[in-house]
Design a protein around this motif. Structure first.
Motif, PDB file in Angstrom:
ATOM      1  N   ASN A   1     -39.831   3.051 -17.820  1.00  0.00           N
ATOM      2  CA  ASN A   1     -41.135   2.843 -17.100  1.00  0.00           C
ATOM      3  C   ASN A   1     -42.257   2.609 -18.020  1.00  0.00           C
ATOM      4  O   ASN A   1     -43.254   1.851 -17.484  1.00  0.00           O
ATOM      5  CB  ASN A   1     -41.250   4.209 -16.558  1.00  0.00           C
ATOM      6  CG  ASN A   1     -40.317   4.480 -15.260  1.00  0.00           C
ATOM      7  OD1 ASN A   1     -39.898   3.574 -14.710  1.00  0.00           O
ATOM      8  ND2 ASN A   1     -40.283   5.662 -14.608  1.00  0.00           N
ATOM      9  N   ALA A   2     -42.207   3.251 -19.133  1.00  0.00           N
ATOM     10  CA  ALA A   2     -43.248   2.807 -20.200  1.00  0.00           C
ATOM     11  C   ALA A   2     -43.378   1.388 -20.823  1.00  0.00           C
ATOM     12  O   ALA A   2     -44.399   0.696 -20.656  1.00  0.00           O
ATOM     13  CB  ALA A   2     -43.399   3.615 -21.536  1.00  0.00           C
ATOM     14  N   ILE A   3     -42.173   0.857 -20.753  1.00  0.00           N
ATOM     15  CA  ILE A   3     -42.217  -0.456 -21.298  1.00  0.00           C
ATOM     16  C   ILE A   3     -42.519  -1.517 -20.045  1.00  0.00           C
ATOM     17  O   ILE A   3     -43.199  -2.311 -20.022  1.00  0.00           O
ATOM     18  CB  ILE A   3     -40.661  -0.919 -21.584  1.00  0.00           C
ATOM     19  CG1 ILE A   3     -40.439  -0.205 -22.896  1.00  0.00           C
ATOM     20  CG2 ILE A   3     -40.563  -2.341 -21.697  1.00  0.00           C
ATOM     21  CD1 ILE A   3     -39.056  -0.337 -23.258  1.00  0.00           C
ATOM     22  N   ARG A   4     -42.327  -0.939 -18.843  1.00  0.00           N
ATOM     23  CA  ARG A   4     -42.602  -1.758 -17.771  1.00  0.00           C
ATOM     24  C   ARG A   4     -43.900  -1.743 -17.179  1.00  0.00           C
ATOM     25  O   ARG A   4     -44.571  -2.990 -16.855  1.00  0.00           O
ATOM     26  CB  ARG A   4     -41.680  -1.656 -16.344  1.00  0.00           C
ATOM     27  CG  ARG A   4     -40.331  -2.106 -16.555  1.00  0.00           C
ATOM     28  CD  ARG A   4     -39.256  -1.227 -15.435  1.00  0.00           C
ATOM     29  NE  ARG A   4     -37.970  -1.859 -15.625  1.00  0.00           N
ATOM     30  CZ  ARG A   4     -37.122  -1.206 -15.196  1.00  0.00           C
ATOM     31  NH1 ARG A   4     -37.240  -0.211 -14.389  1.00  0.00           N
ATOM     32  NH2 ARG A   4     -35.804  -1.742 -15.403  1.00  0.00           N
ATOM     33  N   THR A   5     -44.367  -0.604 -17.509  1.00  0.00           N
ATOM     34  CA  THR A   5     -45.972  -0.478 -17.232  1.00  0.00           C
ATOM     35  C   THR A   5     -46.832  -1.424 -18.098  1.00  0.00           C
ATOM     36  O   THR A   5     -47.820  -1.886 -17.698  1.00  0.00           O
ATOM     37  CB  THR A   5     -46.400   0.975 -17.372  1.00  0.00           C
ATOM     38  OG1 THR A   5     -45.575   1.932 -16.342  1.00  0.00           O
ATOM     39  CG2 THR A   5     -47.895   1.263 -17.024  1.00  0.00           C
ATOM     40  N   VAL A   6     -46.445  -1.401 -19.375  1.00  0.00           N
ATOM     41  CA  VAL A   6     -47.157  -2.103 -20.298  1.00  0.00           C
ATOM     42  C   VAL A   6     -46.936  -3.872 -20.024  1.00  0.00           C
ATOM     43  O   VAL A   6     -48.100  -4.555 -20.135  1.00  0.00           O
ATOM     44  CB  VAL A   6     -46.621  -1.716 -21.862  1.00  0.00           C
ATOM     45  CG1 VAL A   6     -47.348  -2.753 -22.993  1.00  0.00           C
ATOM     46  CG2 VAL A   6     -46.939  -0.477 -22.403  1.00  0.00           C
ATOM     47  N   ALA A   7     -45.826  -4.012 -19.645  1.00  0.00           N
ATOM     48  CA  ALA A   7     -45.738  -5.443 -19.233  1.00  0.00           C
ATOM     49  C   ALA A   7     -46.431  -5.744 -17.963  1.00  0.00           C
ATOM     50  O   ALA A   7     -47.155  -6.969 -17.895  1.00  0.00           O
ATOM     51  CB  ALA A   7     -44.185  -5.673 -19.019  1.00  0.00           C
TER      52      ALA A   7
END
Length: 172
Positions: A89-95
């Motif tokens: 979720n953190a990676i997708r939020t940053v993207a």
């Protein structure tokens, strides 16, 4: 003679409306009786429901005794931990945030608001530029300088907002 013609016409109508008899009549022939079974799909469905009920009862019995069942252990073994979901979720939020920033950047950089004309002086005159006296045009250098200065100030204000970290869009 007239009566004969009329009777032929009515007989012709009756023959036309009558259903034709094709290939004889099938009323006398009956098919032989066939033994029908439930079929494979019936037994698969009944077996699926029965096996699901048995598995549910086994699971319920082991839960009531206080320990986890083998099904719960199997599910827990193959389920990823919460940390994996948090990292994803953190990676997708940053993207997504980067994509939104890029989209706002591209949306704020719209196409040129002016059109390149073959004869720009035509837009300032109500008549066609034919048979005009040389030097009779108005001096537009001050007007051009004024609007260039105004556009430059708007661009500097937008860049300053972007440096402060505010969202920059075309409609601000």
């Amino acid at each position: 003679m007239f009566f004969a013609r009329r009777s032929v016409a009515s007989a012709r109508l009756q023959l036309r409306n009558q259903q034709p008899h094709r290939f004889g009549s099938h009323a006398a022939h009956h098919a032989a009786p066939v033994k029908e079974s439930f079929g494979r799909s019936f037994y698969v469905t009944v077996g699926t429901f029965a096996s699901c009920y048995v598995i549910y009862r086994i699971h319920k019995a082991t839960e009531e005794s206080g320990s986890q069942s083998w099904i719960a252990n199997l599910i827990q073994k193959w389920t990823p931990s919460e940390q994996v979901f948090e990292q994803r979720n953190a990676i997708r939020t940053v993207a997504m945030e980067k994509a939104a920033r890029d989209r706002h950047l591209f949306a704020s950089q719209g196409p040129s608001e002016t059109y390149g004309l073959m004869q720009p002086e035509v837009s300032f005159h109500p008549v066609q530029p034919y048979n005009l006296i040389p030097g009779g045009d108005a001096d537009m250098s001050k007007v051009i300088a004024h609007y260039e200065h105004q556009n430059q100030a708007m661009e500097e204000a937008r860049v300053a907002r972007m440096k402060n970290g505010k969202v920059v869009s075309l409609y601000e």
